[in-house]
Write a protein that holds these residues in place. Structure first.
Motif, short mmCIF file in Angstrom:
data_model
loop_
_atom_site.label_atom_id
_atom_site.label_comp_id
_atom_site.label_asym_id
_atom_site.label_seq_id
_atom_site.Cartn_x
_atom_site.Cartn_y
_atom_site.Cartn_z
N TYR A 64 4.19 10.46 -4.10
CA TYR A 64 4.81 10.27 -2.94
C TYR A 64 5.84 9.23 -3.29
CZ TYR A 64 0.51 12.05 -0.81
OH TYR A 64 -0.52 12.68 -0.54
N THR A 65 6.68 9.24 -4.42
CA THR A 65 7.67 8.43 -4.47
C THR A 65 8.85 8.53 -3.69
OG1 THR A 65 7.03 8.38 -6.87
CG2 THR A 65 9.27 8.05 -6.45
N GLU A 66 9.28 9.80 -3.65
CA GLU A 66 10.65 9.85 -2.57
C GLU A 66 10.15 9.35 -1.29
OE1 GLU A 66 13.59 10.24 -3.94
OE2 GLU A 66 12.28 10.05 -5.91
N PHE A 67 9.18 9.80 -0.79
CA PHE A 67 8.73 9.57 0.54
C PHE A 67 8.80 8.08 0.75
CE2 PHE A 67 5.07 7.77 3.13
CZ PHE A 67 5.50 7.83 4.23
N LEU A 68 8.06 7.22 -0.05
CA LEU A 68 7.89 5.60 -0.04
C LEU A 68 9.27 5.01 -0.23
CD1 LEU A 68 4.46 5.35 -1.98
CD2 LEU A 68 5.03 4.95 0.30
N LYS A 69 10.07 5.54 -1.08
CA LYS A 69 11.43 4.76 -1.10
C LYS A 69 12.14 4.80 0.21
CE LYS A 69 12.50 5.56 -6.28
NZ LYS A 69 13.38 6.32 -7.20
N GLU A 70 12.08 6.15 0.68
CA GLU A 70 12.68 6.25 2.15
C GLU A 70 12.19 5.44 3.25
OE1 GLU A 70 13.50 9.89 5.25
OE2 GLU A 70 13.16 10.33 3.20
N PHE A 166 -1.21 -3.10 -0.72
CA PHE A 166 -2.10 -2.04 -0.13
C PHE A 166 -1.98 -1.35 1.08
CE2 PHE A 166 -4.86 -5.15 -2.70
CZ PHE A 166 -4.96 -4.32 -3.92
N HIS A 167 -1.15 -2.17 1.85
CA HIS A 167 -0.54 -1.99 3.34
C HIS A 167 0.73 -1.26 3.36
CE1 HIS A 167 -4.11 -4.39 4.48
NE2 HIS A 167 -4.19 -3.56 5.74
N ALA A 168 1.56 -1.45 2.36
CA ALA A 168 3.15 -1.06 2.50
C ALA A 168 3.16 0.00 1.56
CB ALA A 168 3.86 -2.44 2.48
N LEU A 169 2.53 0.20 0.69
CA LEU A 169 2.62 1.23 -0.21
C LEU A 169 1.55 2.28 -0.33
CD1 LEU A 169 3.88 -0.38 -3.66
CD2 LEU A 169 5.36 1.04 -2.23
N PHE A 170 0.33 1.89 -0.77
CA PHE A 170 -0.60 2.64 -0.76
C PHE A 170 -1.12 3.31 0.64
CE2 PHE A 170 -2.22 -0.14 -4.17
CZ PHE A 170 -1.29 0.18 -4.93
N TRP A 171 -1.11 2.59 1.85
CA TRP A 171 -1.38 2.95 2.99
C TRP A 171 -0.61 3.89 3.60
CZ3 TRP A 171 -4.87 4.08 6.16
CH2 TRP A 171 -4.81 3.89 7.41
N PRO A 172 0.73 3.65 3.58
CA PRO A 172 1.71 4.62 4.26
C PRO A 172 1.73 6.02 3.30
CG PRO A 172 2.70 2.68 3.93
CD PRO A 172 1.57 2.50 3.26
N ALA A 173 1.44 5.95 2.07
CA ALA A 173 1.30 7.40 1.41
C ALA A 173 0.21 8.09 2.01
CB ALA A 173 1.06 6.93 0.01
N LEU A 175 -1.25 7.75 4.80
CA LEU A 175 -1.16 8.48 6.18
C LEU A 175 -0.47 9.34 6.14
CD1 LEU A 175 -0.57 4.90 7.99
CD2 LEU A 175 -2.63 6.69 8.37
N HIS A 176 0.87 9.35 5.14
CA HIS A 176 1.77 10.67 5.15
C HIS A 176 0.92 11.88 4.67
CE1 HIS A 176 5.59 12.52 4.79
NE2 HIS A 176 5.12 12.90 3.70
N GLY A 177 -0.04 11.75 3.64
CA GLY A 177 -0.72 12.85 3.09
C GLY A 177 -1.69 13.42 3.98
#
Length: 544
Positions: A64-70, A166-173, A175-177
């Protein structure tokens, strides 16, 4: 036992701060593996833990690297939080360990015997589960309108800085997944400190909510926090002396003082009815117009700015009253009407101020509504000027904080901390006190020997027993040991252990037990562990 992250403490591998837990640092917010801690110790025993192999499950965060950067660059976070999280990409994202070995709180991973989901994997899922439960109880609320990826609803999280990763990196990933929507914004706060130290029950730097409520109005604390809280990640400090001075000066001395000073004139001289005219329309309109800036400050979570603007208005109101001197003017008969209008305007200004403070002081606002004899103070109604309006007799709305109340909170907190330390010791030694002293002669009567387990089998009729055949280096012994819950028989064969060799044989219905093997256990810790000598020991050796 396998130690959960919070059962291990040591020095942060990033900033060197001591006394940090095994998963993240409270000082620099770094996350890491317990293996990365410097000088780690078990909080249960106080000794260094050892590493053992264990199967774990991982979330493939690098996918989820590119998604998280964006996502991070899309204004979902405060700038300082976003900049800090972007540092993760410098060395590349790593797979995230999402499992923990028993004993562990939380949810067991389906299909496993002793694996549990890491708390920061399953805890945020609870946000969705709670809303799902809400929808089930309110059929008019459509879950999909709020949580699907194309939802137009707004979703906000308010969190502490120690759990931002946990909330701003792992959690968005996650949810997106799962093809669910991500938060509109995540607002991160710093710590609440007590006299400069982070609140911690284990460190004794804390005040229980109940302790506070036994002595003081909760709205005092709400106001004090609001005066210090902005939209940054800075810590805020609760200094009890400053707290008392601020509340007494602002809420009691400035705001409530307006009503207490002017209502007596209305009640006593004008039959509790406000005047028909506004002597200073421009002043009242200025108070109303500042509401836009206060609302903006609330919306931007700049609560300290909102409180500052409100107190500036309170100062203006008190300056107006001081300049008009109704207590002196009321003695002049021809000035009675002017006093009526001045005090009526002051109470209308007070109404505006309480409207602005209502998000912080809801209970006080309710008392003011009763006193002013109005249905509800709303942002829109602040512009309505009360004329020919009957008010109720003034009753004290807020009481000053007395030094004795602050002292009582401090003394009760000290007492609670002392009781906690006496009744809930943290160490295994405290929970398992050392037995009465013996002499060296007493100890020398016990013959401890190295023994090799040459055979082990379950005793079908016994819930806890394994039957062990032990080689003492020239003879064998049969021993029944209550370790069935901790070991499979086949895992013990070939291991060395320590036994009491000169214990009198004990006849049991399963056979004769000719000794005892040594095992470690403790109150407050599940499980037991038989002792194994270091490499090089041989069956029959004496343990001294």
């Amino acid at each position: 036992m396998f130690l959960p992250d919070r059962y291990i403490k040591g020095e942060c591998p990033k900033c060197g701060t001591p006394d940090q837990y095994g998963d993240n640092c409270e000082a620099c917010s770094a996350t890491y593996s317990p293996f990365d801690l410097k000088n780690p110790i078990s909080v249960l025993s106080g000794v260094a833990p050892i590493a053992k192999d264990s199967e774990h499950y991982f979330f493939q965060l690098p996918n989820y690297t590119e998604f998280l950067k964006e996502w991070l660059q899309a204004d979902h976070l405060q700038p300082e939080v976003r900049n800090k999280l972007m540092e993760w990409f410098a060395t590349g994202l790593q797979d995230w360990d999402i499992s923990r070995d028993a004993p562990y709180f939380g949810f067991q991973i389906p299909g496993t015997e002793n694996k549990y989901f890491y708390v920061w994997l399953d805890a945020p899922v609870g946000y969705i589960a709670s809303f799902k439960n809400f929808c089930a109880k309110n059929k008019s609320i459509d879950f999909d309108e709020f949580w699907t990826a194309n939802s137009k609803a707004e979703l906000y999280h308010f969190i502490g800085k120690d759990i931002v990763n946990f909330h701003a990196l792992f959690w968005p990933a996650m949810l997106h997944g799962a093809e669910l929507r991500t938060p509109s914004a995540i607002y991160t706060h710093g710590y609440l400190t007590i006299n400069g130290q982070k609140m911690s029950k284990s460190r004794g730097t804390f005040i229980k909510a109940r302790t506070y409520l036994n002595h003081l109005n909760p709205e005092f604390l709400r106001y004090y926090f609001a005066t210090k809280l902005g939209n940054t990640v800075e810590d805020i400090d609760l200094n009890l002396n400053d707290f008392a001075q601020r509340v007494n000066a602002d809420l009691v001395g400035k705001v409530i003082n307006i009503a207490s000073r002017c209502s007596s004139f209305i009640n006593k001289y004008f039959d509790s009815k406000l005047a028909a005219n506004n002597p200073q329309p421009t002043l009242f309109e200025e108070f109303v117009q500042v509401g836009a800036a206060i609302a903006s400050a609330y919306q931007q979570r700049e609560f300290s700015r909102a409180m500052r603007l409100i107190m500036e208005l309170a100062d203006r109101a008190n300056q107006y009253i001081d300049a008009e001197k109704p207590w002196a003017q009321i003695k002049i008969a021809e000035q009675a009407q002017h006093v009526h209008e001045v005090c009526s305007l002051a109470l209308n200004l007070f109404k505006v101020l309480i409207t602005y403070l209502k998000p912080i002081l809801p209970a006080t606002a309710e008392k003011v509504e009763a006193f002013l004899n109005v249905k509800s103070l709303t942002w829109k109604s602040r512009a309505e000027y009360l004329i020919n309006h009957t008010i109720k007799p003034f009753m004290p709305l807020l009481q000053r904080i007395e030094e004795a109340q602050i002292t009582a909170i401090q003394e009760q907190t000290k007492s609670e901390l002392k009781n906690m330390q006496e009744t809930t010791p943290d160490t295994l030694l405290a929970k398992n006190p050392i037995l009465p002293e013996i002499s060296i002669e007493d100890f020398s009567k016990i013959d401890l020997r190295i023994a090799k387990i040459v055979n082990a089998e379950a005793v079908p009729e016994a819930e806890k027993l394994l039957k062990l055949t032990l080689d003492l280096g020239g003879e064998t012994r049969q021993v029944f040991a209550g370790i069935k819950s901790a070991y499979k028989p086949e895992d013990l064969v070939g291991k060395l252990t320590v036994m009491v060799a000169n214990l009198a044989p004990r006849k049991m219905r399963f056979g004769v037990s000719e000794g005892m093997v040594l095992a470690a256990s403790g109150t407050g810790v599940e499980g037991l562990w038989i002792l194994h000598p270091d490499d090089g020991a041989q069956p029959g050796m004496r343990v001294k």
